[in-house]
Design a protein around this motif. Sequence first.
Motif, mmCIF file in Angstrom:
data_model
loop_
_atom_site.group_PDB
_atom_site.id
_atom_site.type_symbol
_atom_site.label_atom_id
_atom_site.label_comp_id
_atom_site.label_asym_id
_atom_site.label_seq_id
_atom_site.Cartn_x
_atom_site.Cartn_y
_atom_site.Cartn_z
ATOM 1 N N MET A 7 2.589 -19.869 -10.423
ATOM 2 C CA MET A 7 3.279 -21.151 -10.364
ATOM 3 C C MET A 7 4.766 -21.001 -10.684
ATOM 4 O O MET A 7 5.611 -21.607 -10.019
ATOM 5 C CB MET A 7 2.630 -22.151 -11.315
ATOM 6 C CG MET A 7 1.260 -22.585 -10.871
ATOM 7 S SD MET A 7 0.543 -23.715 -12.072
ATOM 8 C CE MET A 7 -1.162 -23.247 -11.971
ATOM 9 N N LYS A 8 5.084 -20.196 -11.674
ATOM 10 C CA LYS A 8 6.494 -19.973 -12.017
ATOM 11 C C LYS A 8 7.247 -19.376 -10.834
ATOM 12 O O LYS A 8 8.381 -19.762 -10.540
ATOM 13 C CB LYS A 8 6.615 -19.049 -13.232
ATOM 14 C CG LYS A 8 6.274 -19.716 -14.538
ATOM 15 C CD LYS A 8 6.424 -18.731 -15.695
ATOM 16 C CE LYS A 8 6.098 -19.363 -17.024
ATOM 17 N NZ LYS A 8 6.251 -18.415 -18.142
ATOM 18 N N ASN A 9 6.609 -18.443 -10.149
ATOM 19 C CA ASN A 9 7.233 -17.838 -8.979
ATOM 20 C C ASN A 9 7.419 -18.873 -7.867
ATOM 21 O O ASN A 9 8.458 -18.897 -7.195
ATOM 22 C CB ASN A 9 6.399 -16.651 -8.487
ATOM 23 C CG ASN A 9 7.112 -15.870 -7.418
ATOM 24 O OD1 ASN A 9 8.272 -15.494 -7.566
ATOM 25 N ND2 ASN A 9 6.426 -15.627 -6.326
ATOM 26 N N MET A 10 6.421 -19.737 -7.681
ATOM 27 C CA MET A 10 6.546 -20.786 -6.664
ATOM 28 C C MET A 10 7.683 -21.739 -6.990
ATOM 29 O O MET A 10 8.431 -22.153 -6.099
ATOM 30 C CB MET A 10 5.239 -21.569 -6.529
ATOM 31 C CG MET A 10 4.231 -20.924 -5.619
ATOM 32 S SD MET A 10 4.821 -20.651 -3.940
ATOM 33 C CE MET A 10 4.708 -22.301 -3.270
ATOM 34 N N VAL A 11 7.840 -22.106 -8.248
ATOM 35 C CA VAL A 11 8.947 -22.979 -8.643
ATOM 36 C C VAL A 11 10.268 -22.329 -8.243
ATOM 37 O O VAL A 11 11.122 -22.957 -7.619
ATOM 38 C CB VAL A 11 8.910 -23.290 -10.159
ATOM 39 C CG1 VAL A 11 10.198 -23.947 -10.605
ATOM 40 C CG2 VAL A 11 7.707 -24.164 -10.502
ATOM 41 N N ARG A 12 10.419 -21.066 -8.580
ATOM 42 C CA ARG A 12 11.658 -20.349 -8.259
ATOM 43 C C ARG A 12 11.914 -20.322 -6.748
ATOM 44 O O ARG A 12 13.009 -20.645 -6.285
ATOM 45 C CB ARG A 12 11.583 -18.916 -8.809
ATOM 46 C CG ARG A 12 12.831 -18.094 -8.586
ATOM 47 C CD ARG A 12 12.653 -16.669 -9.086
ATOM 48 N NE ARG A 12 11.544 -15.954 -8.478
ATOM 49 C CZ ARG A 12 11.581 -15.410 -7.257
ATOM 50 N NH1 ARG A 12 12.662 -15.504 -6.520
ATOM 51 N NH2 ARG A 12 10.535 -14.770 -6.784
ATOM 52 N N LEU A 13 10.898 -19.982 -5.974
ATOM 53 C CA LEU A 13 11.052 -19.889 -4.517
ATOM 54 C C LEU A 13 11.271 -21.249 -3.865
ATOM 55 O O LEU A 13 12.130 -21.394 -2.991
ATOM 56 C CB LEU A 13 9.829 -19.200 -3.904
ATOM 57 C CG LEU A 13 9.641 -17.734 -4.262
ATOM 58 C CD1 LEU A 13 8.271 -17.247 -3.807
ATOM 59 C CD2 LEU A 13 10.750 -16.889 -3.666
ATOM 60 N N CYS A 14 10.515 -22.233 -4.281
ATOM 61 C CA CYS A 14 10.591 -23.552 -3.654
ATOM 62 C C CYS A 14 11.909 -24.251 -3.939
ATOM 63 O O CYS A 14 12.441 -24.954 -3.079
ATOM 64 C CB CYS A 14 9.411 -24.416 -4.083
ATOM 65 S SG CYS A 14 7.838 -23.745 -3.507
ATOM 66 N N ARG A 15 12.434 -24.065 -5.128
ATOM 67 C CA ARG A 15 13.713 -24.693 -5.461
ATOM 68 C C ARG A 15 14.855 -24.147 -4.610
ATOM 69 O O ARG A 15 15.909 -24.763 -4.523
ATOM 70 C CB ARG A 15 14.016 -24.519 -6.943
ATOM 71 C CG ARG A 15 13.150 -25.408 -7.809
ATOM 72 C CD ARG A 15 13.481 -25.262 -9.257
ATOM 73 N NE ARG A 15 12.677 -26.165 -10.081
ATOM 74 C CZ ARG A 15 12.651 -26.117 -11.391
ATOM 75 N NH1 ARG A 15 13.383 -25.227 -12.052
ATOM 76 N NH2 ARG A 15 11.904 -26.963 -12.070
ATOM 77 N N GLN A 16 14.651 -23.007 -3.977
ATOM 78 C CA GLN A 16 15.657 -22.420 -3.092
ATOM 79 C C GLN A 16 15.538 -22.938 -1.659
ATOM 80 O O GLN A 16 16.426 -22.707 -0.843
ATOM 81 C CB GLN A 16 15.536 -20.893 -3.089
ATOM 82 C CG GLN A 16 15.816 -20.264 -4.424
ATOM 83 C CD GLN A 16 15.518 -18.776 -4.435
ATOM 84 O OE1 GLN A 16 15.385 -18.131 -3.404
ATOM 85 N NE2 GLN A 16 15.422 -18.216 -5.624
ATOM 86 N N GLU A 17 14.446 -23.627 -1.347
ATOM 87 C CA GLU A 17 14.214 -24.109 0.012
ATOM 88 C C GLU A 17 15.128 -25.279 0.356
ATOM 89 O O GLU A 17 15.462 -26.106 -0.505
ATOM 90 C CB GLU A 17 12.761 -24.578 0.174
ATOM 91 C CG GLU A 17 11.756 -23.463 0.167
ATOM 92 C CD GLU A 17 10.360 -24.001 0.387
ATOM 93 O OE1 GLU A 17 10.150 -24.802 1.322
ATOM 94 O OE2 GLU A 17 9.474 -23.621 -0.404
ATOM 95 N N HIS A 18 15.470 -25.352 1.634
ATOM 96 C CA HIS A 18 16.266 -26.472 2.133
ATOM 97 C C HIS A 18 15.513 -27.783 1.909
ATOM 98 O O HIS A 18 14.341 -27.895 2.254
ATOM 99 C CB HIS A 18 16.550 -26.290 3.628
ATOM 100 C CG HIS A 18 17.159 -27.495 4.254
ATOM 101 N ND1 HIS A 18 18.465 -27.860 4.014
ATOM 102 C CD2 HIS A 18 16.637 -28.443 5.067
ATOM 103 C CE1 HIS A 18 18.722 -28.973 4.671
ATOM 104 N NE2 HIS A 18 17.628 -29.343 5.321
ATOM 105 N N GLY A 19 16.166 -28.746 1.301
ATOM 106 C CA GLY A 19 15.591 -30.070 1.118
ATOM 107 C C GLY A 19 14.780 -30.267 -0.141
ATOM 108 O O GLY A 19 14.298 -31.373 -0.393
ATOM 109 N N CYS A 20 14.604 -29.218 -0.948
ATOM 110 C CA CYS A 20 13.840 -29.362 -2.188
ATOM 111 C C CYS A 20 14.718 -30.025 -3.243
ATOM 112 O O CYS A 20 15.742 -29.483 -3.646
ATOM 113 C CB CYS A 20 13.356 -28.008 -2.688
ATOM 114 S SG CYS A 20 12.370 -28.132 -4.199
ATOM 115 N N LEU A 21 14.308 -31.206 -3.678
ATOM 116 C CA LEU A 21 15.036 -31.926 -4.724
ATOM 117 C C LEU A 21 14.499 -31.572 -6.108
ATOM 118 O O LEU A 21 15.250 -31.478 -7.069
ATOM 119 C CB LEU A 21 14.934 -33.432 -4.493
ATOM 120 C CG LEU A 21 15.453 -33.928 -3.132
ATOM 121 C CD1 LEU A 21 15.186 -35.417 -2.976
ATOM 122 C CD2 LEU A 21 16.926 -33.603 -2.976
#
Length: 100
Positions: A7-21
């Motif tokens: 989950m920690k890794n997903m938070v890091r990766l997802c926050r880098q995605e376009h449109g992630c608030l």
Amino acid sequence: SEAIELMKNMVRLCRQEHGCLSYEYFEGISDSNHVVLLQEWENADCLQGHYETAHMEKFLGKLGNYLQSEVITRSYASQDEPRVTSSISEELAKPEQTIH
């Protein structure tokens, strides 16, 4: 602890995605094995793009090893955005998923 690291890794990766608030997991107070994900996206297209990423596919493939029940997904949209529907619950198709 392994599921938390995923989950920690997903938070890091997802926050880098376009449109992630925002993208964050929360542990239940009465049941620490109950985890809630709250995520906010600029629009439905950004969210759909998120579902199609390689890291999402990899995450879902590994997460199933730690679940005791189905993942329940609820999506909400602003009045300006049409309702967003998730295909994740269909992919994992189990009762409400709890991490053990």
